[in-house]
Design a protein around this motif. Structure first.
Motif, PDB file in Angstrom:
ATOM      1  N   VAL A   1       0.849  -1.189   0.000  1.00 34.24           N
ATOM      2  CA  VAL A   1       0.000   0.000   0.000  1.00 34.24           C
ATOM      3  C   VAL A   1       0.888   1.244   0.000  1.00 34.24           C
ATOM      4  CG1 VAL A   1      -1.698   1.317   1.326  1.00 34.24           C
ATOM      5  CG2 VAL A   1      -1.930  -1.167   1.101  1.00 34.24           C
ATOM      6  N   THR A   2       0.691   2.107  -0.985  1.00 38.38           N
ATOM      7  CA  THR A   2       1.518   3.299  -1.128  1.00 38.38           C
ATOM      8  C   THR A   2       0.880   4.538  -0.509  1.00 38.38           C
ATOM      9  OG1 THR A   2       0.580   3.703  -3.320  1.00 38.38           O
ATOM     10  CG2 THR A   2       2.653   2.442  -3.206  1.00 38.38           C
ATOM     11  N   PHE A   3      -0.430   4.498  -0.263  1.00 34.77           N
ATOM     12  CA  PHE A   3      -1.138   5.625   0.348  1.00 34.77           C
ATOM     13  C   PHE A   3      -2.450   5.109   0.917  1.00 34.77           C
ATOM     14  CE2 PHE A   3      -4.373   8.950   0.175  1.00 34.77           C
ATOM     15  CZ  PHE A   3      -3.768   9.946   0.927  1.00 34.77           C
ATOM     16  N   MET A   4      -2.858   5.663   2.061  1.00 30.18           N
ATOM     17  CA  MET A   4      -4.149   5.303   2.651  1.00 30.18           C
ATOM     18  C   MET A   4      -4.787   6.547   3.242  1.00 30.18           C
ATOM     19  SD  MET A   4      -5.084   2.744   5.816  1.00 30.18           S
ATOM     20  CE  MET A   4      -4.764   1.239   4.932  1.00 30.18           C
ATOM     21  N   ASP A   5      -6.096   6.689   3.013  1.00 30.61           N
ATOM     22  CA  ASP A   5      -6.856   7.746   3.675  1.00 30.61           C
ATOM     23  C   ASP A   5      -8.057   7.094   4.358  1.00 30.61           C
ATOM     24  OD1 ASP A   5      -8.731   7.284   1.637  1.00 30.61           O
ATOM     25  OD2 ASP A   5      -8.378   9.198   0.636  1.00 30.61           O
ATOM     26  N   SER A   6      -9.062   7.874   4.686  1.00 31.90           N
ATOM     27  CA  SER A   6     -10.221   7.329   5.400  1.00 31.90           C
ATOM     28  C   SER A   6     -10.941   6.248   4.601  1.00 31.90           C
ATOM     29  CB  SER A   6     -11.195   8.447   5.773  1.00 31.90           C
ATOM     30  OG  SER A   6     -11.667   9.100   4.612  1.00 31.90           O
ATOM     31  N   SER A   7     -10.829   6.265   3.300  1.00 29.23           N
ATOM     32  CA  SER A   7     -11.431   5.203   2.490  1.00 29.23           C
ATOM     33  C   SER A   7     -10.747   3.867   2.754  1.00 29.23           C
ATOM     34  CB  SER A   7     -11.352   5.551   1.002  1.00 29.23           C
ATOM     35  OG  SER A   7     -12.084   6.713   0.728  1.00 29.23           O
ATOM     36  N   GLY A   8      -9.454   3.901   3.017  1.00 32.47           N
ATOM     37  CA  GLY A   8      -8.725   2.683   3.383  1.00 32.47           C
ATOM     38  C   GLY A   8      -9.191   2.142   4.721  1.00 32.47           C
ATOM     39  N   ILE A   9      -9.512   3.046   5.642  1.00 32.43           N
ATOM     40  CA  ILE A   9     -10.070   2.635   6.932  1.00 32.43           C
ATOM     41  C   ILE A   9     -11.383   1.904   6.692  1.00 32.43           C
ATOM     42  CG2 ILE A   9     -11.080   3.453   9.093  1.00 32.43           C
ATOM     43  CD1 ILE A   9      -9.033   5.767   8.983  1.00 32.43           C
ATOM     44  N   ALA A  10     -12.208   2.438   5.805  1.00 33.47           N
ATOM     45  CA  ALA A  10     -13.495   1.808   5.491  1.00 33.47           C
ATOM     46  C   ALA A  10     -13.306   0.410   4.919  1.00 33.47           C
ATOM     47  CB  ALA A  10     -14.291   2.681   4.520  1.00 33.47           C
ATOM     48  N   VAL A  11     -12.283   0.229   4.104  1.00 37.66           N
ATOM     49  CA  VAL A  11     -11.992  -1.095   3.534  1.00 37.66           C
ATOM     50  C   VAL A  11     -11.684  -2.086   4.656  1.00 37.66           C
ATOM     51  CG1 VAL A  11     -10.340  -2.405   2.138  1.00 37.66           C
ATOM     52  CG2 VAL A  11     -11.219  -0.218   1.297  1.00 37.66           C
ATOM     53  N   LEU A  12     -10.821  -1.691   5.590  1.00 38.12           N
ATOM     54  CA  LEU A  12     -10.467  -2.578   6.696  1.00 38.12           C
ATOM     55  C   LEU A  12     -11.661  -2.852   7.607  1.00 38.12           C
ATOM     56  CD1 LEU A  12      -7.596  -1.970   5.649  1.00 38.12           C
ATOM     57  CD2 LEU A  12      -6.870  -2.015   8.020  1.00 38.12           C
TER      58      LEU A  12
END
Length: 101
Positions: A51-62
Motif C-alpha cells: 500500500v503506497t497511500f491510505m486515507d479514510s477510504s482505506g479505513i473503510a476497507v479494513l
C-alpha cells in the motif's frame, strides 16, 4: 487495484497494493468481499506492505473486512503496515478493533 490471495492452514492472506483512497476503495471492497465469501476463512490476514497511500477510504476497507470476518466467526489482522498507513490507522483508533502488526 490488484490483490494477491494465499491460503494456508485454514487462514487466508490477502496482499493489497496501490493507493487505498476514494478512487480504489470500492473496487478493493468488492474484491475482498468476493474472496472472503468464496473461501470463508477462519483467519484473514491483510498484508499492507504494497500500500503506497491510505486515507479514510482505506479505513473503510479494513472495517468492512472486519465486519465480514466477525459475521462469519473469523478474525482479522493487518500486517506489514507502511508508516503512512500506520499513522492513519492509529489516529482513527483502528487498533482497538483490528490487530495491527
Amino acid at each position: 487495484m490488484p490483490i494477491t490471495i494465499t491460503r494456508q492452514d485454514g487462514g487466508l492472506t490477502i496482499a493489497l497494493s496501490g493507493e487505498l483512497d476514494h478512487h480504489g476503495a470500492r473496487e478493493m471492497m468488492a474484491q475482498l468481499d468476493d474472496a472472503i465469501a468464496a473461501r470463508l476463512p477462519a483467519r484473514l490476514t491483510l498484508d499492507l506492505s504494497g500500500v503506497t497511500f491510505m486515507d479514510s477510504s482505506g479505513i473503510a476497507v479494513l472495517l468492512r473486512a472486519h465486519r465480514q470476518m466477525v459475521h462469519t466467526g473469523g478474525s482479522l489482522r493487518a500486517v506489514n503496515l507502511p508508516a503512512q498507513a500506520r499513522r492513519v490507522l492509529d489516529a482513527a483508533g483502528i487498533g482497538r478493533l483490528i490487530s495491527l502488526d
